[in-house]
Scaffold this motif. Structure first.
Motif, PDB file in Angstrom:
ATOM      1  N   GLU A 199       0.825  -1.213   0.000  1.00  0.00           N
ATOM      2  CA  GLU A 199       0.000   0.000   0.000  1.00  0.00           C
ATOM      3  C   GLU A 199       0.856   1.257   0.000  1.00  0.00           C
ATOM      4  O   GLU A 199       2.027   1.222  -0.406  1.00  0.00           O
ATOM      5  N   GLY A 200       0.253   2.405   0.389  1.00  0.00           N
ATOM      6  CA  GLY A 200       0.955   3.679   0.321  1.00  0.00           C
ATOM      7  C   GLY A 200       0.334   4.703   1.235  1.00  0.00           C
ATOM      8  O   GLY A 200      -0.221   4.358   2.290  1.00  0.00           O
ATOM      9  N   LYS A 201       0.404   5.948   0.836  1.00  0.00           N
ATOM     10  CA  LYS A 201      -0.128   7.071   1.616  1.00  0.00           C
ATOM     11  C   LYS A 201      -1.535   6.770   2.114  1.00  0.00           C
ATOM     12  O   LYS A 201      -2.322   6.109   1.440  1.00  0.00           O
ATOM     13  N   LEU A 202      -1.854   7.292   3.293  1.00  0.00           N
ATOM     14  CA  LEU A 202      -3.144   7.167   3.958  1.00  0.00           C
ATOM     15  C   LEU A 202      -3.350   5.823   4.631  1.00  0.00           C
ATOM     16  O   LEU A 202      -4.400   5.581   5.224  1.00  0.00           O
ATOM     17  N   THR A 203      -2.367   4.918   4.548  1.00  0.00           N
ATOM     18  CA  THR A 203      -2.475   3.635   5.226  1.00  0.00           C
ATOM     19  C   THR A 203      -1.283   3.438   6.154  1.00  0.00           C
ATOM     20  O   THR A 203      -0.212   4.011   5.941  1.00  0.00           O
ATOM     21  N   THR A 204      -1.476   2.590   7.162  1.00  0.00           N
ATOM     22  CA  THR A 204      -0.391   2.272   8.085  1.00  0.00           C
ATOM     23  C   THR A 204       0.323   0.988   7.700  1.00  0.00           C
ATOM     24  O   THR A 204       1.145   0.468   8.476  1.00  0.00           O
ATOM     25  N   TRP A 205       0.036   0.454   6.510  1.00  0.00           N
ATOM     26  CA  TRP A 205       0.884  -0.586   5.970  1.00  0.00           C
ATOM     27  C   TRP A 205       2.257   0.039   5.685  1.00  0.00           C
ATOM     28  O   TRP A 205       2.391   1.267   5.603  1.00  0.00           O
ATOM     29  N   GLU A 206       3.261  -0.805   5.509  1.00  0.00           N
ATOM     30  CA  GLU A 206       4.624  -0.291   5.388  1.00  0.00           C
ATOM     31  C   GLU A 206       4.774   0.746   4.271  1.00  0.00           C
ATOM     32  O   GLU A 206       5.541   1.704   4.393  1.00  0.00           O
ATOM     33  N   GLY A 207       4.049   0.584   3.174  1.00  0.00           N
ATOM     34  CA  GLY A 207       4.168   1.538   2.074  1.00  0.00           C
ATOM     35  C   GLY A 207       3.686   2.927   2.410  1.00  0.00           C
ATOM     36  O   GLY A 207       4.033   3.896   1.732  1.00  0.00           O
ATOM     37  N   GLY A 208       2.898   3.066   3.471  1.00  0.00           N
ATOM     38  CA  GLY A 208       2.410   4.371   3.882  1.00  0.00           C
ATOM     39  C   GLY A 208       3.309   5.066   4.886  1.00  0.00           C
ATOM     40  O   GLY A 208       3.392   6.289   4.910  1.00  0.00           O
ATOM     41  N   VAL A 209       3.989   4.256   5.744  1.00  0.00           N
ATOM     42  CA  VAL A 209       4.735   4.855   6.856  1.00  0.00           C
ATOM     43  C   VAL A 209       6.246   4.628   6.788  1.00  0.00           C
ATOM     44  O   VAL A 209       6.999   5.309   7.499  1.00  0.00           O
ATOM     45  N   ARG A 210       6.707   3.691   5.953  1.00  0.00           N
ATOM     46  CA  ARG A 210       8.165   3.508   5.811  1.00  0.00           C
ATOM     47  C   ARG A 210       8.609   4.304   4.592  1.00  0.00           C
ATOM     48  O   ARG A 210       8.088   4.120   3.497  1.00  0.00           O
ATOM     49  N   VAL A 211       9.583   5.181   4.781  1.00  0.00           N
ATOM     50  CA  VAL A 211       9.968   6.131   3.736  1.00  0.00           C
ATOM     51  C   VAL A 211      11.480   6.127   3.542  1.00  0.00           C
ATOM     52  O   VAL A 211      12.229   5.612   4.391  1.00  0.00           O
ATOM     53  N   PRO A 212      11.961   6.709   2.438  1.00  0.00           N
ATOM     54  CA  PRO A 212      13.408   6.881   2.298  1.00  0.00           C
ATOM     55  C   PRO A 212      13.961   7.717   3.440  1.00  0.00           C
ATOM     56  O   PRO A 212      13.327   8.691   3.876  1.00  0.00           O
TER      57      PRO A 212
END
Length: 491
Positions: free
Chosen positions: A289-302
């Motif tokens: 996933e990504g933005k707006l979710t607390t899955w890793e794609g939303g909260v883990r960033v470069p």
């Protein structure tokens, strides 16, 4: 003996700039660069294939690349509130993404990173997006910044919003005064880069913190004429590659003024990519996933750190770090005073500086969406608690529009809350039950291993209970004992 930044001003008047004594005594400059909606998979050093990001790749090669760098919430305002206060957004009661109608901002009692460093003798500036309140008492110049140029909120909060026509003109501020409306968005990266370079030159003689929260690549996206049609990744690639070039110019300015050995450069994103926008959005790489979710794609960033001779070069660090930790870490490095009110971040200097066997000082990190506790990470484990979440509704969008644009029922556009966001931005609402993931083996959160590790589940549930008691949780109707009010000018 530790010499504070204030004492440095006296020393600098005696010791010629650039001498060994001066460089050893002077506290570090900080260059904090934040991209908007840049995904974990959008840089070459994080696995991007089509996007060319040579300056950031070199920054990672000469510094440290964090593979488990987190934001506290996957949305603009909440993420930035945590970055500048060292607190979970829930503690300071600032959520979501503020707009031109918002009457709230950070409470005056909260002590922000620029305030703490300015009190210690630092020059301070912000060029880019603020997004922590647009009413005068909440503006950057009232919260520790000597200079501000940019937007009070996101660049879609104006006539160019992809899905909401009729918004008022987008203001561009210098200090507290609107100097333009509906500015050329293709010039944002160029403008902010030029201001950053100018600030570095003007303050080369004293400690400074430069906060550079770029507007791009938040939709609507635009590159300058010089960068259009240059990337193999289309317009999104043009935008990111121009951003990378701007980072290179800022680094060149640091070197040109002889400041490289005494400047800590940090590069992060405020949250994951806005996946519904497809060709105008980034990639979360291997993450879910990504933005707006607390899955890793939303909260883990470069997350990249560079400080020659202090931050280890060529290192990839998988120890979890979160933006809440930057304030206490930077305050200690600068010799500044810590906030009087309790904060959630902890000094991660040992991790940053590569001390042997350095480990996270946190027993666990918590991931909220608004006032809902969605997930807990401790070590290699992440436990999702039962919650609704957003996922892209059909094929991702094209041409700056979200997925499924034009096919949503008109009446759905007025729905509030999560379903309203879904309707406006091409998402649908799904639900996860309680699930445990081993992030070392499964960063994409695809295999629930709760049944095999009941002891780990119990441990993370105990951490979740502590978070609920302190910070609250709307899903379990808990009010946190440590929650403080935001500033609110509502009549």
């Amino acid at each position: 003996m530790r010499i504070t930044p204030r004492a440095w001003a006296l020393v600098a008047a005696i010791v010629l700039p650039g001498t060994t004594v001066a460089s050893e005594i002077r506290p570090p400059n900080v260059v904090l660069i934040v991209a908007d909606d840049l995904g974990y998979g959008d840089l070459g050093c994080y696995g991007a294939k089509k996007l060319r990001t040579p300056h950031l790749d070199q920054l990672a090669a000469k510094g440290t690349r964090f593979s488990s760098f987190y934001v506290s919430q996957p949305v603009c305002t909440a993420s930035r509130a945590s970055l500048l206060t060292g607190c979970y957004a829930n503690r300071v009661s600032l959520f979501g993404a503020l707009n031109h109608q918002s009457t709230v901002g950070l409470h005056p009692a909260e002590r922000l990173l620029p305030e703490l460093l300015r009190e210690a003798g630092y020059a301070t500036a912000i060029y880019g997006k603020w997004h922590l309140g647009d009413r005068p008492p909440f503006l950057p110049t009232r919260r520790g910044f000597d200079d501000f140029a940019g937007l009070p909120y996101s660049n879609d909060n104006g006539p160019l919003h992809p899905t909401m026509p009729g918004l008022p003109p987008l203001p561009f501020l210098r200090g507290e005064r609107v100097i333009e409306t509906n500015p050329d968005q293709g010039r944002f990266t160029r403008r902010f880069t030029d201001l950053a370079v100018e600030f570095i030159g003007a303050n080369a003689h004293r400690p400074f913190i430069l906060y550079l929260p770029h507007v791009m690549p938040h939709v609507p996206i635009f590159a300058s004429p010089e960068w259009r049609h240059r990337s193999a990744a289309g317009v999104y690639g043009d935008v990111v590659e121009e951003l990378d070039s701007g980072v290179g110019e800022v680094l060149a300015a640091v070197r040109r003024h002889g400041l490289e050995a005494n400047t800590l450069v940090l590069f992060i994103s405020d949250n994951g990519p806005f996946l519904s926008y497809g060709s105008h959005a980034g990639s979360a790489g291997p993450l879910r996933e990504g933005k707006l979710t607390t899955w890793e794609g939303g909260v883990r960033v470069p997350g990249i750190a560079y400080w020659p001779g202090r931050v280890p070069a060529g290192r990839v660090c998988d120890e979890p770090v979160m933006t809440i930790d930057l304030l206490p870490t930077l305050v200690r490095l600068a010799g500044a005073k810590s906030p009087a009110l309790p904060i959630d971040g902890k000094d991660v200097g040992p991790i940053l500086l590569g001390e042997p066997n350095a480990r996270s000082p946190h027993a666990a990190y918590f991931f909220y969406a608004g006032d809902e506790l969605h997930a807990v990470r401790a070590g290699r484990w992440k436990l999702h608690l039962p919650h609704d979440y957003l996922t892209v509704n059909g094929p991702p969008g094209e041409g700056g529009k979200p997925a499924n644009w034009g096919r949503a029922k008109p009446e759905a556009m007025s729905v509030s809350g999560l379903r309203g966001i879904a309707s406006r931005h091409g998402y649908r609402v799904e639900r996860t039950g309680q699930a445990l993931y081993d992030l070392h083996a499964d960063a994409g959160e695809t295999r629930d291993v709760a049944a095999a590790h009941p002891d780990v589940v119990r441990e993370l549930l105990a951490h979740a209970e502590r978070a609920r008691a302190e910070l609250g949780d709307a899903l379990t109707r808990r009010k946190g004992t440590g929650v403080r009010p935001c500033g609110d000018l509502k009549p």
